[in-house]
Design a protein around this motif. Structure first.
Motif, mmCIF file in Angstrom:
data_model
loop_
_atom_site.group_PDB
_atom_site.id
_atom_site.type_symbol
_atom_site.label_atom_id
_atom_site.label_comp_id
_atom_site.label_asym_id
_atom_site.label_seq_id
_atom_site.Cartn_x
_atom_site.Cartn_y
_atom_site.Cartn_z
ATOM 1 N N ALA A 11 -4.387 3.039 8.372
ATOM 2 C CA ALA A 11 -3.187 3.663 7.829
ATOM 3 C C ALA A 11 -2.550 2.818 6.721
ATOM 4 N N ILE A 12 -2.649 1.491 6.806
ATOM 5 C CA ILE A 12 -2.079 0.649 5.750
ATOM 6 C C ILE A 12 -3.081 0.370 4.637
ATOM 7 N N ARG A 13 -4.193 1.093 4.660
ATOM 8 C CA ARG A 13 -5.194 1.086 3.592
ATOM 9 C C ARG A 13 -5.951 -0.226 3.433
ATOM 10 N N MET A 14 -6.205 -0.917 4.540
ATOM 11 C CA MET A 14 -7.058 -2.096 4.483
ATOM 12 C C MET A 14 -8.529 -1.682 4.529
ATOM 13 N N LYS A 58 -7.738 -11.781 3.885
ATOM 14 C CA LYS A 58 -6.412 -11.159 3.877
ATOM 15 C C LYS A 58 -5.676 -11.610 5.128
ATOM 16 N N ILE A 59 -4.435 -12.016 4.930
ATOM 17 C CA ILE A 59 -3.554 -12.377 6.042
ATOM 18 C C ILE A 59 -2.321 -11.495 5.924
ATOM 19 N N ILE A 60 -2.082 -10.677 6.958
ATOM 20 C CA ILE A 60 -0.942 -9.759 6.905
ATOM 21 C C ILE A 60 -0.066 -9.937 8.138
ATOM 22 N N GLU A 61 1.205 -9.658 7.944
ATOM 23 C CA GLU A 61 2.174 -9.660 9.034
ATOM 24 C C GLU A 61 2.678 -8.235 9.196
ATOM 25 N N VAL A 62 2.684 -7.741 10.406
ATOM 26 C CA VAL A 62 3.128 -6.378 10.686
ATOM 27 C C VAL A 62 4.651 -6.332 10.624
ATOM 28 N N THR A 63 5.189 -5.492 9.726
ATOM 29 C CA THR A 63 6.642 -5.344 9.624
ATOM 30 C C THR A 63 7.103 -3.964 10.079
ATOM 31 N N GLY A 64 6.167 -3.052 10.252
ATOM 32 C CA GLY A 64 6.492 -1.716 10.725
ATOM 33 C C GLY A 64 5.229 -1.013 11.171
ATOM 34 N N LEU A 65 5.363 -0.101 12.102
ATOM 35 C CA LEU A 65 4.196 0.608 12.613
ATOM 36 C C LEU A 65 3.962 1.888 11.816
ATOM 37 N N LEU A 66 2.702 2.166 11.586
ATOM 38 C CA LEU A 66 2.318 3.336 10.807
ATOM 39 C C LEU A 66 1.097 3.951 11.459
ATOM 40 N N GLU A 67 1.180 5.249 11.737
ATOM 41 C CA GLU A 67 0.100 5.929 12.442
ATOM 42 C C GLU A 67 -0.710 6.836 11.531
ATOM 43 N N LYS A 68 -0.068 7.374 10.502
ATOM 44 C CA LYS A 68 -0.740 8.295 9.581
ATOM 45 C C LYS A 68 -0.912 7.619 8.229
ATOM 46 N N ARG A 69 -1.998 7.937 7.580
ATOM 47 C CA ARG A 69 -2.290 7.355 6.279
ATOM 48 C C ARG A 69 -1.483 8.067 5.199
ATOM 49 N N GLY A 70 -0.850 7.298 4.342
ATOM 50 C CA GLY A 70 -0.055 7.855 3.254
ATOM 51 C C GLY A 70 -0.369 7.140 1.958
ATOM 52 N N SER A 71 0.580 7.175 1.050
ATOM 53 C CA SER A 71 0.369 6.524 -0.241
ATOM 54 C C SER A 71 0.373 5.008 -0.071
ATOM 55 N N PHE A 72 -0.167 4.315 -1.063
ATOM 56 C CA PHE A 72 -0.225 2.866 -1.022
ATOM 57 C C PHE A 72 1.181 2.273 -0.988
ATOM 58 N N ASP A 73 2.080 2.823 -1.803
ATOM 59 C CA ASP A 73 3.453 2.303 -1.847
ATOM 60 C C ASP A 73 4.141 2.442 -0.489
ATOM 61 N N PHE A 74 3.915 3.562 0.194
ATOM 62 C CA PHE A 74 4.501 3.772 1.517
ATOM 63 C C PHE A 74 3.877 2.821 2.539
ATOM 64 N N ALA A 75 2.561 2.620 2.458
ATOM 65 C CA ALA A 75 1.869 1.741 3.394
ATOM 66 C C ALA A 75 2.297 0.286 3.203
ATOM 67 N N LYS A 76 2.551 -0.111 1.957
ATOM 68 C CA LYS A 76 2.926 -1.498 1.645
ATOM 69 C C LYS A 76 4.253 -1.901 2.308
ATOM 70 N N GLU A 77 5.090 -0.922 2.618
ATOM 71 C CA GLU A 77 6.362 -1.197 3.272
ATOM 72 C C GLU A 77 6.194 -1.595 4.745
ATOM 73 N N HIS A 78 5.004 -1.379 5.300
ATOM 74 C CA HIS A 78 4.790 -1.604 6.726
ATOM 75 C C HIS A 78 4.033 -2.896 7.038
ATOM 76 N N TYR A 79 3.784 -3.725 6.028
ATOM 77 C CA TYR A 79 3.185 -5.030 6.258
ATOM 78 C C TYR A 79 3.572 -5.972 5.128
ATOM 79 N N THR A 80 3.483 -7.272 5.412
ATOM 80 C CA THR A 80 3.723 -8.296 4.410
ATOM 81 C C THR A 80 2.421 -9.054 4.208
ATOM 82 N N ASP A 81 2.005 -9.166 2.964
ATOM 83 C CA ASP A 81 0.747 -9.829 2.636
ATOM 84 C C ASP A 81 0.997 -11.315 2.414
ATOM 85 N N HIS A 82 0.373 -12.151 3.230
ATOM 86 C CA HIS A 82 0.495 -13.606 3.115
ATOM 87 C C HIS A 82 -0.830 -14.219 2.666
ATOM 88 N N SER A 83 -1.692 -13.442 2.027
ATOM 89 C CA SER A 83 -3.013 -13.906 1.615
ATOM 90 C C SER A 83 -2.900 -14.963 0.526
#
Length: 125
Positions: A11-14, A58-83
């Motif tokens: 859902a977060i497009r990884m 890739k190292i990510i931190e979960v900041t919000g749960l997402l069950e359905k796949r959406g746009s990249f901009d929407f998905a980016k709000e649900h994780y923080t990239d620490h890569s």
């Protein structure tokens, strides 16, 4: 809301599909705080995932749960990239194309004689 790890990573497009996400998890390419995780693991906010995708880490931190796949901009709000930043690689010229052999524009395809000359030139180097 409860979300499986494979569904969340899809859902977060990884990964392009949930199947690919599940296979990566099963293959040990996805770690939760350094430990292997199952595809059925329920994702929680605050967890850190480390993934090896191709040659990238890739190292990510979960900041919000997402069950359905959406746009990249929407998905980016649900994780923080620490890569870490990808390393700059030195440019290596292609081994299949010789830049020293030039042909004039409009002369058409090389003849057999032209090809032999080019091959001889390549073998001399």
């Amino acid at each position: 809301m409860e979300v499986r790890a494979d569904t969340y990573l899809w859902a977060i497009r990884m990964y392009k599909s949930r199947t690919l996400a599940a296979e990566a998890i099963k293959g040990g390419k996805v770690k939760l705080d350094g430990e292997s995780v199952k595809a059925s693991h329920l994702v929680k906010v605050g967890e850190w995932y480390t993934m090896n995708i191709g040659h990238h880490k890739k190292i990510i931190e979960v900041t919000g749960l997402l069950e359905k796949r959406g746009s990249f901009d929407f998905a980016k709000e649900h994780y923080t990239d620490h890569s870490p930043e990808p390393e700059k690689k030195d440019f290596q010229p292609s081994a299949f194309f010789s830049v020293n052999v030039r042909r004039d524009k409009g002369t058409g395809r090389p003849t057999k004689k032209d090809r032999r000359v080019m091959d001889d030139f390549d073998s001399e180097r």
